[in-house]
Design a protein around this motif. Structure first.
Motif, short mmCIF file in Angstrom:
data_model
loop_
_atom_site.label_atom_id
_atom_site.label_comp_id
_atom_site.label_asym_id
_atom_site.label_seq_id
_atom_site.Cartn_x
_atom_site.Cartn_y
_atom_site.Cartn_z
N ILE A 1 -3.46 -4.05 9.57
CA ILE A 1 -2.15 -3.46 9.82
C ILE A 1 -1.84 -3.00 11.17
CG2 ILE A 1 -0.61 -1.50 9.08
CD1 ILE A 1 -2.15 -1.67 6.36
N GLY A 2 -1.26 -3.72 12.04
CA GLY A 2 -0.77 -3.30 13.31
C GLY A 2 -1.61 -4.47 14.38
N ALA A 3 -0.74 -5.19 15.20
CA ALA A 3 -1.33 -6.09 16.23
C ALA A 3 -1.36 -5.60 17.43
CB ALA A 3 -0.59 -7.40 15.92
N GLY A 4 -1.90 -4.31 17.72
CA GLY A 4 -2.11 -3.98 18.95
C GLY A 4 -3.62 -4.49 19.18
N PRO A 5 -4.23 -4.02 20.40
CA PRO A 5 -5.61 -4.48 20.77
C PRO A 5 -6.45 -4.43 19.67
CG PRO A 5 -4.68 -3.13 22.43
CD PRO A 5 -3.59 -3.25 21.55
N THR B 1 -5.30 -11.64 7.32
CA THR B 1 -3.81 -11.47 7.48
C THR B 1 -3.39 -10.09 8.35
OG1 THR B 1 -3.30 -12.68 5.46
CG2 THR B 1 -1.42 -11.53 6.67
N VAL B 2 -2.92 -10.45 9.45
CA VAL B 2 -2.41 -9.29 10.44
C VAL B 2 -0.65 -8.95 10.21
CG1 VAL B 2 -2.14 -8.38 12.62
CG2 VAL B 2 -4.12 -10.03 12.12
N LEU B 3 -0.65 -7.75 9.86
CA LEU B 3 1.01 -7.46 9.65
C LEU B 3 1.40 -6.59 10.82
CD1 LEU B 3 1.02 -7.10 5.68
CD2 LEU B 3 1.68 -8.71 7.07
N GLU B 4 2.31 -7.04 11.58
CA GLU B 4 2.97 -6.11 12.85
C GLU B 4 4.19 -5.71 12.42
OE1 GLU B 4 1.77 -4.55 15.51
OE2 GLU B 4 3.94 -4.19 15.54
N ALA B 5 4.60 -4.34 12.79
CA ALA B 5 5.80 -3.97 12.51
C ALA B 5 6.81 -4.65 13.78
CB ALA B 5 5.81 -2.46 12.69
N ARG B 6 6.49 -4.56 15.04
CA ARG B 6 7.37 -5.09 15.89
C ARG B 6 7.46 -6.63 15.98
NH1 ARG B 6 4.67 -0.57 19.03
NH2 ARG B 6 6.11 0.57 20.30
N ARG B 7 8.34 -7.32 16.80
CA ARG B 7 8.52 -8.63 16.79
C ARG B 7 7.65 -9.15 17.92
NH1 ARG B 7 11.86 -10.39 13.36
NH2 ARG B 7 12.84 -8.72 12.11
N ARG B 8 6.59 -8.53 18.28
CA ARG B 8 5.58 -8.75 19.53
C ARG B 8 4.27 -8.12 19.02
NH1 ARG B 8 4.02 -4.76 22.57
NH2 ARG B 8 5.50 -2.71 22.54
N VAL B 9 3.51 -8.70 19.62
CA VAL B 9 2.03 -8.13 19.59
C VAL B 9 1.79 -7.18 20.86
CG1 VAL B 9 1.15 -9.96 18.28
CG2 VAL B 9 0.77 -10.19 20.64
#
Ligand code: FDA
Length: 503
Positions: free
Chosen positions: A13-17, A34-42
């Protein structure tokens, strides 16, 4: 329409570093992710941006985290592995110090040009902090024999007990308060301050801007996350905030029927829970996995509904962790004019509206059209407006805010500072999926009470974020370390489970 179902060994959960490093490491260990990211960018709090100038051109800025220090070895090796070139911050020439009376001094080297008495006081305070820092294990500051005592006095109060020189106190506190935790020094403890300095090796390292703000990535720090996400391909799903995380079946034999709460969860037994059926729900997906890596800053944990609820100690602990607040100011000029006067662009003024300024001129390929290895002919300054001053600035109308901030920067570098061709304020506090900057810290007394919980998995949920790191605490390096550690811990649990007879 129902949610699209996906299955993998690990849901991140979260596609930060931190999250991307966890996913990359888990994959290398043979686990599907599977990586789920809230924003439309990493990239999370690292973010490459473009700001339009009065010259009609786009200029490249780094809205979030950018600098790398030499002790951040895990990030340095990753950057090398990803093939991203780095460059040194411009630091040739003399620095500027503005004292509490508003007087401007140009100086060489690291030591502020203060009165001899203040200089001695600063040295004495720094030595004292470093003596205590040497006793702190950054991975477990709560284990210090006097942790509770060090955690019950604010950093400010402690400094005032040590010295009666306000200039020395301001100049020392800047490195941890406005400079790092971005909270007033009376709102966090001495123990929290010691964790900050222990995480960077020593307080002296924090004072040394040539150490702490050493290198940048050409094309921006977000490139680290973009490169990892490119490797992961379809394993990363954007625009999908995780709303609910199911992580354990309440055990019916221990359920407290009257109150509808699983007693095992209430009593914290679920800490020892096995890998299981984790389900992460977003608006469009349900991801079934055996483990979850929660790679979001701790102030956002409560944005997720946990089913069953987190153990009560976690629910309480999470309420005592909060983001700091800082505005990163970007001002782009036709040329780096300060260099003509032999100035480095590095400026300090403890207690002032803008307390730090650096030459942030870009180098290398970037989305604004920079060429590999070459320096941008435009000069960029970054400045920082922290905590209470940030609040004051956001309360002003836009033009007044800009005038106030540029005016404060001109106190250091002169009237040409007032005429940037592009100007931008990083506003991470207004971002729903961050809510502050740079990072989180505990309130007074929180670190010694609850710090020991922050890295302990909750059943199948592992935690990864720069904000719970030891080395690289609050920095991208810490995020990378925590992401890697979480994935390796999961791989080890998998190996242990696989080796055990089932049934
Ligand atoms: P990060 O916050 O980066 O990523 C978390 C991700 O989780 C985000 O992408 C978010 O959208 C996502 N998320 C949150 N909730 C979610 C949910 N419910 N579902 C799905 N996704 C969710 N560091 C440094 O080393 N050098 C520096 O110079 C600076 N300077 C700096 C300046 C500014 C202005 C900021 C804001 C920060 C820095 N930093 C820094 C700090 C650095 O940027 C930070 O430590 C790392 O980005 C942290 O990485 P994480 O992956 O731990 O969290």
């Amino acid at each position: 329409a129902g949610r699209e179902r996906r299955t993998s060994d690990v849901v991140v959960i979260g596609a930060g570093p931190a999250g991307l490093m966890a996913a990359r490491t888990a994959k290398a260990q043979g686990l599907s992710v599977t990586v789920l990211e809230a924003r439309r960018r990493v990239g999370g709090r690292t973010w490459n941006g473009l700001v339009e100038g009065t010259d009609g051109k786009d200029h490249f800025i780094e809205i979030g985290g950018q600098w790398i220090s030499p002790d951040q070895t895990r990030l340095i090796s990753l950057v090398e592995e990803l093939g991203l070139p780095t460059f040194s911050r411009f630091r040739d020439g003399r620095n500027v110090y503005v004292d509490p009376r508003g007087e401007r001094h140009v100086y060489d080297g690291l030591d502020f040009p203060v009165a001899e008495k203040t200089d001695r006081e600063m040295d004495r305070l720094i030595a004292k902090i470093d003596e205590l820092t040497a006793e702190i294990d950054a991975a477990a500051p709560w284990e210090h024999p006097r942790a509770a005592e060090l955690d019950k006095i604010s950093f400010r109060h402690w400094l005032e007990q040590q010295s009666d020189d306000p200039e020395a106190i301001d100049n020392v506190s800047i490195y941890i308060a406005s400079g790092m935790l971005t909270k007033p020094s009376h709102t966090f403890s001495l123990l929290q301050a010691l964790l900050m300095s222990a995480s960077a090796g020593s307080f002296r390292n924090l004072v040394d801007e040539d150490f702490i703000l050493d290198k940048r990535v050409e094309g921006g720090m977000q490139s680290v996350s973009l490169a990892m996400a490119a490797e992961l391909g379809d394993d990363v799903v954007l625009g999908q905030p995780v709303r609910t995380l199911r992580w354990a079946e309440p055990d019916p034999s221990t359920a407290d029927e009257k109150n509808g709460v699983a007693a095992d969860v209430r009593n914290g037994v679920a800490h020892d829970g096995a890998a299981g059926d984790v389900v992460a729900l977003t608006d469009d997906y349900e991801v079934h996995a055996r483990y979850a890596v929660l790679a979001v800053p701790p102030n956002l944990y409560s944005r997720i509904s946990f089913e069953p609820p987190m153990p009560r100690e976690q629910q309480i602990a999470h309420q005592h962790i909060s983001m700091g607040l800082v505005i990163k100011v970007h001002a782009v000029y036709e040329t780096p004019f300060w260099r003509e006067e032999g100035l480095s662009g590095t400026c300090f003024g403890g207690g002032r509206l803008v307390q730090e300024i650096y030459d942030n001129t870009n180098r290398g390929e970037n989305p604004a059209g920079g060429a590999p290895g070459e320096e941008d002919p435009h000069g960029t300054l970054v400045g920082f407006v922290s905590d209470v001053y940030a609040e004051q600035m956001w309360a002003l109308p836009e033009e007044e805010r800009k005038a106030a901030i540029l005016g404060a920067m001109a106190e250091y570098l002169g009237p040409r500072t007032l005429e940037p061709i592009a100007f931008f304020l990083s506003d991470m506090a207004a971002e729903e999926w961050t809510r502050g900057a740079y990072a989180t810290s505990y309130d007074l007394g929180g670190l010694s009470r609850w710090g020991h919980l922050q890295n302990r998995p909750t059943g199948p949920i592992h935690y990864a974020c720069s904000d719970i790191a030891a080395e690289g605490y609050q920095h991208v390096d810490g995020a990378i370390r925590m992401g890697e550690a979480a994935a390796l811990a999961i791989a080890e649990r998998e190996a242990t489970d696989a080796g055990q007879p089932t049934g």
